[in-house]
Motif scaffolding. Structure first.
Motif, short mmCIF file in Angstrom:
data_model
loop_
_atom_site.label_atom_id
_atom_site.label_comp_id
_atom_site.label_asym_id
_atom_site.label_seq_id
_atom_site.Cartn_x
_atom_site.Cartn_y
_atom_site.Cartn_z
N GLU A 1 0.82 -1.20 0.00
CA GLU A 1 0.00 0.00 0.00
C GLU A 1 0.86 1.26 0.00
O GLU A 1 0.42 2.32 -0.40
CB GLU A 1 -0.91 0.04 1.24
CG GLU A 1 -2.04 -0.96 1.20
CD GLU A 1 -1.94 -1.89 2.38
OE1 GLU A 1 -0.80 -2.23 2.73
OE2 GLU A 1 -2.99 -2.28 2.91
N ALA A 2 2.09 1.15 0.47
CA ALA A 2 2.94 2.33 0.63
C ALA A 2 4.08 2.36 -0.38
O ALA A 2 5.11 2.93 -0.14
CB ALA A 2 3.50 2.38 2.05
N ARG A 3 3.89 1.78 -1.55
CA ARG A 3 4.96 1.79 -2.55
C ARG A 3 5.38 3.22 -2.91
O ARG A 3 6.56 3.52 -3.08
CB ARG A 3 4.49 1.06 -3.81
CG ARG A 3 4.56 -0.46 -3.69
CD ARG A 3 4.03 -1.12 -4.93
NE ARG A 3 4.17 -2.57 -4.85
CZ ARG A 3 3.62 -3.40 -5.71
NH1 ARG A 3 2.89 -2.91 -6.70
NH2 ARG A 3 3.79 -4.69 -5.59
N GLU A 4 4.39 4.12 -3.04
CA GLU A 4 4.72 5.49 -3.38
C GLU A 4 5.54 6.14 -2.29
O GLU A 4 6.47 6.91 -2.56
CB GLU A 4 3.43 6.31 -3.59
CG GLU A 4 2.62 5.87 -4.81
CD GLU A 4 1.75 4.67 -4.54
OE1 GLU A 4 1.79 4.13 -3.42
OE2 GLU A 4 1.02 4.27 -5.47
N ALA A 5 5.23 5.83 -1.04
CA ALA A 5 6.01 6.38 0.07
C ALA A 5 7.44 5.86 0.03
O ALA A 5 8.38 6.59 0.28
CB ALA A 5 5.36 6.00 1.40
N ARG A 6 7.59 4.60 -0.33
CA ARG A 6 8.93 4.03 -0.40
C ARG A 6 9.75 4.69 -1.49
O ARG A 6 10.93 4.99 -1.31
CB ARG A 6 8.82 2.52 -0.65
CG ARG A 6 10.17 1.82 -0.67
CD ARG A 6 9.99 0.35 -1.00
NE ARG A 6 11.28 -0.29 -1.21
CZ ARG A 6 11.42 -1.49 -1.71
NH1 ARG A 6 10.36 -2.18 -2.06
NH2 ARG A 6 12.60 -2.02 -1.88
N ALA B 1 -5.78 3.19 2.40
CA ALA B 1 -4.41 3.22 1.93
C ALA B 1 -3.80 4.63 1.92
O ALA B 1 -2.63 4.79 2.27
CB ALA B 1 -4.32 2.60 0.53
N GLN C 1 -0.33 5.48 3.68
CA GLN C 1 0.76 6.03 2.87
C GLN C 1 1.32 7.29 3.51
O GLN C 1 2.54 7.48 3.57
CB GLN C 1 0.27 6.34 1.46
CG GLN C 1 1.36 6.92 0.56
CD GLN C 1 0.83 7.24 -0.83
OE1 GLN C 1 -0.07 6.56 -1.31
NE2 GLN C 1 1.39 8.26 -1.44
N THR C 2 0.44 8.16 4.02
CA THR C 2 0.89 9.38 4.69
C THR C 2 1.72 9.04 5.91
O THR C 2 2.78 9.63 6.16
CB THR C 2 -0.32 10.23 5.11
OG1 THR C 2 -1.02 10.65 3.93
CG2 THR C 2 0.11 11.46 5.89
N GLN D 1 5.12 7.45 4.77
CA GLN D 1 5.96 8.43 4.10
C GLN D 1 6.57 9.39 5.12
O GLN D 1 7.74 9.75 5.02
CB GLN D 1 5.15 9.22 3.07
CG GLN D 1 6.01 10.17 2.23
CD GLN D 1 5.26 10.69 1.02
OE1 GLN D 1 4.24 10.13 0.62
NE2 GLN D 1 5.77 11.75 0.43
N THR E 1 -7.29 -3.63 -1.94
CA THR E 1 -6.22 -2.99 -1.18
C THR E 1 -5.76 -3.90 -0.06
O THR E 1 -4.56 -4.08 0.16
CB THR E 1 -6.70 -1.65 -0.59
OG1 THR E 1 -7.05 -0.78 -1.66
CG2 THR E 1 -5.61 -1.01 0.25
#
Length: 226
Positions: free
Chosen positions: A6-11, A79, A83-84, A87, A203
């Motif tokens: 769920e946190a790929r963008e944060a990674r 999600a 993510q917030t 991140q 999700t």
């Protein structure tokens, strides 16, 4: 590394020097992510009931010291909210809150500024201070009584969405010394509406697909419990 899809963008957004090692427990029901300093741990319970805690974040002053603060999120937490959270942890040293830091008016104001700026309703009911959106189905509650008792099991901060705080669809709870900057990021997410999205089965299903072979971990990391 961050432990959930769920946190790929944060990674991807995280600085290269930030590292979270990942380990699966022997039951394979949970995953632990551990910061390279071994002072921040994230636990993900894969098969948690939707209304029970599926995520736990815990911060420590040193790898062997008492816990400074912790935060939990239920399995139905959307999600964008997760993510917030991830991140923020990846991009800052915000978990470095000194033990004994008082929870005062300044920290509460800083944590809830995005809600104030967005015009959310602000009410005081005895020990509880609440901020709710215009439709009344998303809010944050601060318990002033619990804030002065950091060693108790009372929840200081409750972030929720649903028909009411007593019947939420999902919740995020936090202890007294949770960094105000982290809470403000979550509040900003809510103020812009992304945190009110309903979770979906896809999700939750994606979040369970994780590798089972962890990197090597030091004894302090492998032995710590949340």
């Amino acid at each position: 590394m961050i432990l959930c899809v769920e946190a790929r963008e944060a990674r991807r957004a995280a600085p290269q020097h930030v590292r979270l090692d990942r380990e699966r427990t022997w039951t394979d029901d949970t995953t632990h992510a551990i910061h390279e300093s071994q002072t921040l741990r994230i636990e993900r319970v894969h098969e948690a009931h939707p209304r029970e805690s599926a995520w736990t974040v815990a911060a420590y002053e040193t790898p062997v010291s008492a816990r400074m603060w912790h935060l939990t999120a239920t399995g139905t937490t959307p999600a964008p909210v997760l993510q917030t959270l991830l991140q923020h942890l990846a991009e800052s040293d915000g978990w470095d809150t000194a033990i004994g830091s008082p929870v005062n008016e300044r920290t509460v104001t800083a944590a809830t500024k995005p809600l104030t700026d967005a015009g959310w309703k602000h009410t005081v009911d005895g020990r509880w201070i609440r901020w709710t959106n215009p439709s009344g189905d998303v809010g944050i509650q601060f318990d002033a009584f619990a804030a002065q008792r950091p060693n108790s099991t009372l929840v200081t901060w409750t972030i929720w969405a649903g028909s009411s705080i007593d019947h939420p669809t999902w919740t995020v709870t936090a202890s007294p010394y949770t960094p105000s900057s982290l809470l403000a990021d979550l509040a900003d997410n809510l103020a812009h509406g992304t945190g009110t999205r309903q979770p979906n089965a896809a999700t939750r299903k994606r979040g369970a697909h994780l590798g089972t072979t962890p990197p090597a971990l030091g004894p302090a990391a492998a032995g710590r419990t949340l």
